[in-house]
Design a protein around this motif. Structure first.
Motif, PDB file in Angstrom:
ATOM      1  N   TYR A  42       0.807  -1.228   0.000  1.00 33.34           N
ATOM      2  CA  TYR A  42       0.000   0.000   0.000  1.00 33.34           C
ATOM      3  C   TYR A  42       0.838   1.274   0.000  1.00 33.34           C
ATOM      4  CZ  TYR A  42      -3.296  -3.540   1.507  1.00 33.34           C
ATOM      5  OH  TYR A  42      -4.055  -4.670   1.591  1.00 33.34           O
ATOM      6  N   PHE A  68      -6.032   5.377   6.735  1.00 32.32           N
ATOM      7  CA  PHE A  68      -6.322   4.022   7.199  1.00 32.32           C
ATOM      8  C   PHE A  68      -7.736   3.598   6.788  1.00 32.32           C
ATOM      9  CE2 PHE A  68      -8.026   1.320  10.687  1.00 32.32           C
ATOM     10  CZ  PHE A  68      -7.284   0.191  10.413  1.00 32.32           C
ATOM     11  N   ASP A  69      -8.705   4.481   6.972  1.00 31.39           N
ATOM     12  CA  ASP A  69     -10.092   4.160   6.580  1.00 31.39           C
ATOM     13  C   ASP A  69     -10.203   3.915   5.082  1.00 31.39           C
ATOM     14  OD1 ASP A  69     -10.902   4.370   9.206  1.00 31.39           O
ATOM     15  OD2 ASP A  69     -11.613   6.447   8.998  1.00 31.39           O
ATOM     16  N   LEU A  71      -7.845   2.809   3.092  1.00 26.49           N
ATOM     17  CA  LEU A  71      -7.219   1.512   2.794  1.00 26.49           C
ATOM     18  C   LEU A  71      -8.185   0.374   3.080  1.00 26.49           C
ATOM     19  CD1 LEU A  71      -3.580   1.901   4.153  1.00 26.49           C
ATOM     20  CD2 LEU A  71      -4.304   1.749   1.781  1.00 26.49           C
ATOM     21  N   LEU A  72      -8.910   0.480   4.172  1.00 24.69           N
ATOM     22  CA  LEU A  72      -9.875  -0.571   4.505  1.00 24.69           C
ATOM     23  C   LEU A  72     -11.013  -0.613   3.499  1.00 24.69           C
ATOM     24  CD1 LEU A  72     -10.211  -0.267   8.395  1.00 24.69           C
ATOM     25  CD2 LEU A  72      -8.737  -1.777   7.076  1.00 24.69           C
ATOM     26  N   ASP A  73     -11.516   0.558   3.119  1.00 19.27           N
ATOM     27  CA  ASP A  73     -12.673   0.622   2.224  1.00 19.27           C
ATOM     28  C   ASP A  73     -12.328   0.307   0.768  1.00 19.27           C
ATOM     29  OD1 ASP A  73     -14.180   1.325   4.396  1.00 19.27           O
ATOM     30  OD2 ASP A  73     -14.176   3.484   3.949  1.00 19.27           O
ATOM     31  N   ASP A  76      -9.111  -3.204   0.434  1.00 20.52           N
ATOM     32  CA  ASP A  76      -9.206  -4.447   1.218  1.00 20.52           C
ATOM     33  C   ASP A  76      -8.013  -4.634   2.149  1.00 20.52           C
ATOM     34  OD1 ASP A  76     -11.626  -5.112   0.082  1.00 20.52           O
ATOM     35  OD2 ASP A  76     -10.686  -6.163  -1.589  1.00 20.52           O
ATOM     36  N   GLY A  77      -7.746  -3.633   2.977  1.00 13.01           N
ATOM     37  CA  GLY A  77      -6.630  -3.712   3.909  1.00 13.01           C
ATOM     38  C   GLY A  77      -7.021  -4.288   5.255  1.00 13.01           C
ATOM     39  N   ALA A  78      -8.282  -4.725   5.399  1.00 11.77           N
ATOM     40  CA  ALA A  78      -8.738  -5.236   6.695  1.00 11.77           C
ATOM     41  C   ALA A  78      -7.962  -6.493   7.074  1.00 11.77           C
ATOM     42  CB  ALA A  78     -10.235  -5.535   6.636  1.00 11.77           C
ATOM     43  N   SER A  82      -2.627  -2.287  10.245  1.00 15.03           N
ATOM     44  CA  SER A  82      -3.251  -1.726  11.433  1.00 15.03           C
ATOM     45  C   SER A  82      -3.127  -0.206  11.378  1.00 15.03           C
ATOM     46  CB  SER A  82      -2.582  -2.255  12.700  1.00 15.03           C
ATOM     47  OG  SER A  82      -1.261  -1.774  12.800  1.00 15.03           O
ATOM     48  N   TYR A  83      -3.911   0.445  12.199  1.00 17.74           N
ATOM     49  CA  TYR A  83      -3.877   1.907  12.238  1.00 17.74           C
ATOM     50  C   TYR A  83      -2.492   2.393  12.642  1.00 17.74           C
ATOM     51  CZ  TYR A  83      -4.438   6.613  14.022  1.00 17.74           C
ATOM     52  OH  TYR A  83      -4.269   7.944  14.263  1.00 17.74           O
TER      53      TYR A  83
END
Length: 146
Positions: A42, A68-69, A71-73, A76-78, A82-83
């Motif tokens: 990323y 961070f948000d 990347l998750l949305d 697909d970094g979930a 981590s934050y």
């Protein structure tokens, strides 16, 4: 003493007693294998976002939380990042990008070398002190030798 008696006396296990009898010095601990950085996939995306923020108004720039948000949305970094990983990377990389573009000077450190007694710093001014319960203004002379 037998191994079992040593185990009871020192409240340790069989392996500990065996290892102690083999050598008085403990063996070096094995280092856990290093994991590769999970943020590598990323980094290019985050750098692009930080570069686009250079021209954005101050209130519209990405914070570490917003990155961070996203990347998750969007990526697909979930469960992968981590934050705290993102926060540490953004904290260092944001400044590096500003230096690369020329918007911020690079840190430069020039050590000062003074020969003893060659130079001095002098300051003179007024200072307010409390003398016998009254506020009094006095002259202050300060001399510091290097």
């Amino acid at each position: 003493m037998s191994n079992r008696a040593l185990q009871r006396k020192h409240s340790v296990g069989f392996r500990t007693v065996t290892a102690a009898l083999e050598s008085a010095w403990p063996k070096e601990r094995k280092q856990p294998p290093k994991r590769g950085p999970r943020l590598d996939a990323y980094r290019v995306v985050i750098d692009d976002w930080l570069r686009s923020d250079l021209d954005a108004p101050r209130k519209q720039r990405h914070t570490a939380k917003r990155i961070f948000d996203r990347l998750l949305d969007e990526h697909d970094g979930a469960g992968v990042v981590s934050y705290w990983m993102v926060r540490e990377y953004v904290a260092t990389r944001r400044r590096e990008i500003r230096v690369e573009v020329g918007r911020e000077p690079a840190n430069a450190f020039i050590p000062q070398q003074h020969l003893p007694g060659r130079g001095a710093e002098v300051d003179f001014g007024d200072v307010a002190i409390r003398l016998r319960g009254e506020l009094v203004t006095c002259a202050l002379f300060s001399l510091r030798l290097s």
